[in-house]
Design an enzyme around this catalytic site. Sequence first.
Site, PDB file in Angstrom:
ATOM      1  N   CYS A   1      -2.524   3.298 -12.112  1.00  0.00           N
ATOM      2  CA  CYS A   1      -1.754   4.003 -11.787  1.00  0.00           C
ATOM      3  C   CYS A   1      -1.027   4.154 -12.534  1.00  0.00           C
ATOM      4  CB  CYS A   1      -1.094   3.952 -10.876  1.00  0.00           C
ATOM      5  SG  CYS A   1      -0.165   5.255 -10.058  1.00  0.00           S
TER       6      CYS A   1
ATOM      7  N   CYS B   1       2.519   4.935 -12.356  1.00  0.00           N
ATOM      8  CA  CYS B   1       3.233   4.555 -12.355  1.00  0.00           C
ATOM      9  C   CYS B   1       3.817   3.426 -13.121  1.00  0.00           C
ATOM     10  CB  CYS B   1       2.444   3.407 -11.622  1.00  0.00           C
ATOM     11  SG  CYS B   1       1.977   4.174  -9.993  1.00  0.00           S
TER      12      CYS B   1
END
Length: 158
Positions: free
Chosen positions: A71, A74
């Site tokens: 991700c 993230c």
Amino acid sequence: MTAEAAVRRTVVTCPHCGKRNRVPSVADGVPRCGNCHHALPWIVEAGDDDFVAVAERASIPALVDFWAPWCGPCRMVSPALEQLATERAGVIKLVKVDVDRASALGQRFQIQAVPTLLVLRGGEVAARQAGAAPVAVLRRWLDDALTEPKPSAKEEPS
Ligand SMILES: [Zn+2]
């Protein structure tokens, strides 16, 4: 699940004096530097097995970061969260949960997107945020969640 999940330890460098400390994922009180005794940033990982001990029964409010290795956002939000954990050392505990390795938690908290951030106070979700945001926004969100009065105890039917 066993009552005593294995306590993980991570090495944290004290922001005040530079000493490296081994910090347990579960402890009473807050971890302090062995050298200068300042509260240390408490940044730990948790999964399905130890989330209750690490986050829900934490001695201080937990900022939970549901993230995944693939991700991109993230990776942007992670340093911001670590900065907040450092600024609010002794006040919050940052708990990182890799959703790919914690499917039970993902279901339980209905994580639809990563990152999803939760503030847990006394095991209750005090705030929830989906998606990345700049550190200034996250700081305000976190501080609001920490200062809001807790909802009063559930009323017992009389
Ligand atoms: Zn120190």
